[in-house]
Design an enzyme around this catalytic site. Structure first.
Site, PDB file in Angstrom:
ATOM      1  N   ARG A 254      -6.966  27.331  58.798  1.00 36.83           N
ATOM      2  CA  ARG A 254      -6.813  26.579  57.551  1.00 36.83           C
ATOM      3  C   ARG A 254      -5.377  26.662  57.055  1.00 36.83           C
ATOM      4  NH1 ARG A 254     -10.224  27.254  51.854  1.00 36.83           N
ATOM      5  NH2 ARG A 254      -8.931  25.824  50.657  1.00 36.83           N
TER       6      ARG A 254
ATOM      7  N   CYS B 118     -22.355  18.134  49.687  1.00 38.92           N
ATOM      8  CA  CYS B 118     -21.094  18.554  49.067  1.00 38.92           C
ATOM      9  C   CYS B 118     -21.382  18.907  47.616  1.00 38.92           C
ATOM     10  CB  CYS B 118     -20.082  17.410  49.151  1.00 38.92           C
ATOM     11  SG  CYS B 118     -18.468  17.753  48.405  1.00 38.92           S
TER      12      CYS B 118
ATOM     13  N   TYR C  61     -10.411  14.860  44.775  1.00 42.69           N
ATOM     14  CA  TYR C  61      -9.753  14.604  46.061  1.00 42.69           C
ATOM     15  C   TYR C  61      -8.985  13.288  46.051  1.00 42.69           C
ATOM     16  CZ  TYR C  61     -12.241  18.495  48.180  1.00 42.69           C
ATOM     17  OH  TYR C  61     -12.697  19.753  48.486  1.00 42.69           O
TER      18      TYR C  61
ATOM     19  N   ASN D  41     -17.188  21.337  56.479  1.00 39.76           N
ATOM     20  CA  ASN D  41     -16.210  20.268  56.334  1.00 39.76           C
ATOM     21  C   ASN D  41     -15.522  19.958  57.655  1.00 39.76           C
ATOM     22  OD1 ASN D  41     -16.286  19.516  53.551  1.00 39.76           O
ATOM     23  ND2 ASN D  41     -15.353  21.485  53.030  1.00 39.76           N
TER      24      ASN D  41
ATOM     25  N   HIS E  65     -15.645  13.404  49.927  1.00 45.49           N
ATOM     26  CA  HIS E  65     -14.305  13.675  49.410  1.00 45.49           C
ATOM     27  C   HIS E  65     -13.515  12.400  49.153  1.00 45.49           C
ATOM     28  CE1 HIS E  65     -14.164  18.167  50.801  1.00 45.49           C
ATOM     29  NE2 HIS E  65     -15.197  17.870  50.026  1.00 45.49           N
TER      30      HIS E  65
END
Length: 439
Positions: free
Chosen positions: A90, A164, A244, A144, A194
């Site tokens: 990440r 989500c 987002y 995700n 998102h």
């Protein structure tokens, strides 16, 4: 009822366990299996999970194991919450795109594609093993990028629904502002994972009064501040975008911010170290306050409601989507829930096999999207472009190849320029080679 959580050693898991413990009347879990190859983390999380159940007087059994096949055998539902490559991957997703002046984020843009390429093959392997061991189990995906992962599962023929926590977060926030119970709030929520907009906020159910204009008038400053978008933008749009959308509506501003501070991955990694230390305390028997800062707020409630509907609780299913006049209720709230599921003509400007995030009636046969009014071209156009990106991303994840990665990046609205796509393709492959079988 038996539930299995794959990725059960995650620091998120106590949030999920807390929901199972509190909402046992909605979802009567008799056995909860936490599966994770990281035995040290799993031991800490499993110990806290048992103490949380005990604190709430829940007599369900909690099992921890590193054996996936044993863990999913006989499960009614399998919940996926994976992070392939961990926080180290990440960290990379959030940093190398910035070198090209593109947003570095783990679920969208170039970083989101990297995560999809790492994740889809792993999730599909897990799902095949679930199907061989227990073909009737539902798969609930939190992993995700949820839209792409859920599409991969559905196209492979699995019984899957994606989930989500963005929508339930808005539901809770608007309920507090209005002084009503969360179950009284029905969102007109439309988009992709998102990439969503709240186009209406209704009291009592899908046919209830739309109070969104009043919310924006009275609480517009607070809503805008939470989204970190200007109040005049919300007034002009007349909707509430997901946070987002800031990556799209304020891209260059976000890039400057991300370049000027430590990555979110670094912050989360430090939180995880603290949380695991807390979980090791044998006197801790509730989720710590710090967990709320880790992310995933309310996702336990959303998970309970979704699992209850899929497993034949008191939710209304695809064959009975009515609200019995006054907004029918199950113990978890509304009979409807925002989920990620197959489009199937719900949004006519998208392919049928696209995965969309909308309100749906959830039952033992799956999730049946509710009808959605005509979508403003301002949002439909962006949804169509990102849907095309997701189709290309799934092809790249399944088949590999540098050219497929390049085409996918070129299609993403947060990349777009061919020179950026060329550089980002090389960066993505270099940083993820160990996770890409074809590289």
């Amino acid at each position: 009822m038996k539930l299995t959580v794959v990725g059960g050693g995650s620091t998120y898991t106590p949030e999920l366990v807390d929901g199972f413990a509190r909402l046992r009347d909605t979802l009567p879990v008799e056995e909860l299996v936490l599966v994770d190859p990281a035995a040290d983390r799993l031991e800490l999380v499993g110990g806290l999970a048992r103490r949380i159940f005990a604190r709430h007087g829940h007599d369900g059994r909690i099992v921890t194991t590193g054996d996936l096949d044993a863990g999913v055998e006989g499960a009614d539902a399998v919940l996926l919450q994976l992070r392939v490559g961990g926080q180290a991957a990440r960290e990379q997703d959030e940093t190398w795109p910035l070198e090209c002046g593109c947003v570095g984020q783990e679920t969208t843009g170039a970083g989101g594609l990297a995560k999809a390429l790492r994740t889809v093959p792993v999730v599909l392997d897990i799902a095949e093993r679930v199907r061989r061991t227990n073909p009737d189990a539902w798969i609930i995906d939190f992993t995700n990028p949820v839209g792409i992962v859920t599409r991969a599962l559905l196209e492979a023929g699995h019984k899957a629904v994606g989930l989500c926590n963005v929508a339930i977060g808005f539901q809770r926030k608007f309920a507090r502002m209005l002084g009503v119970a969360p179950g009284e709030i029905h969102l007109d929520h439309v988009g992709l994972n998102h990439l969503t907009w709240e186009t209406g906020v209704r009291l009592g159910g899908p046919e209830g009064e739309d109070v969104l204009p009043g919310l924006l008038s009275e609480y517009g400053e607070a809503i805008a501040a939470d989204l970190r978008l200007p109040r005049p933008l919300l007034d002009r749009l007349g909707v509430v975008p997901s946070y987002y959308l800031r990556y799209y509506y304020a891209h260059d501003e976000v890039v400057r911010e991300l370049r000027s501070k430590p990555s979110r991955a670094a912050e989360v990694a430090e939180m995880e170290r603290q949380l695991l230390t807390m979980y090791a305390d044998p006197t801790l028997d509730e989720k710590p306050e710090l967990l709320a800062r880790r992310g995933g707020a309310y996702y336990s409630e959303a998970a309970v409601d979704l699992a209850a509907g899929l497993l034949g609780g008191t939710g209304s299913g695809p064959e009975e989507p009515s609200v019995d006049g006054g907004g029918g209720r199950r113990a978890g709230g509304s009979p409807y829930q925002v989920v990620n599921t197959r489009n199937g003509g719900t949004l006519p400007f998208l392919p049928d096999d696209a995965v969309i995030e909308v309100q749906a009636a959830v039952g033992p046969k799956g999730a049946a999207p509710l009808a959605v009014p005509a979508v403003d071209p301002l949002y439909a156009g962006l949804m169509a472009q990102v849907t095309a990106y997701e189709e290309l991303a799934l092809e790249a994840a399944l088949r590999g190849g540098r050219d497929r990665v390049f085409r996918t990046l070129l299609a993403h609205p947060l990349v777009g320029q061919y020179a950026y796509a060329e550089t980002l393709t090389d960066q993505l492959i270099a940083h993820n080679r160990e996770h890409l079988a074809w590289a």
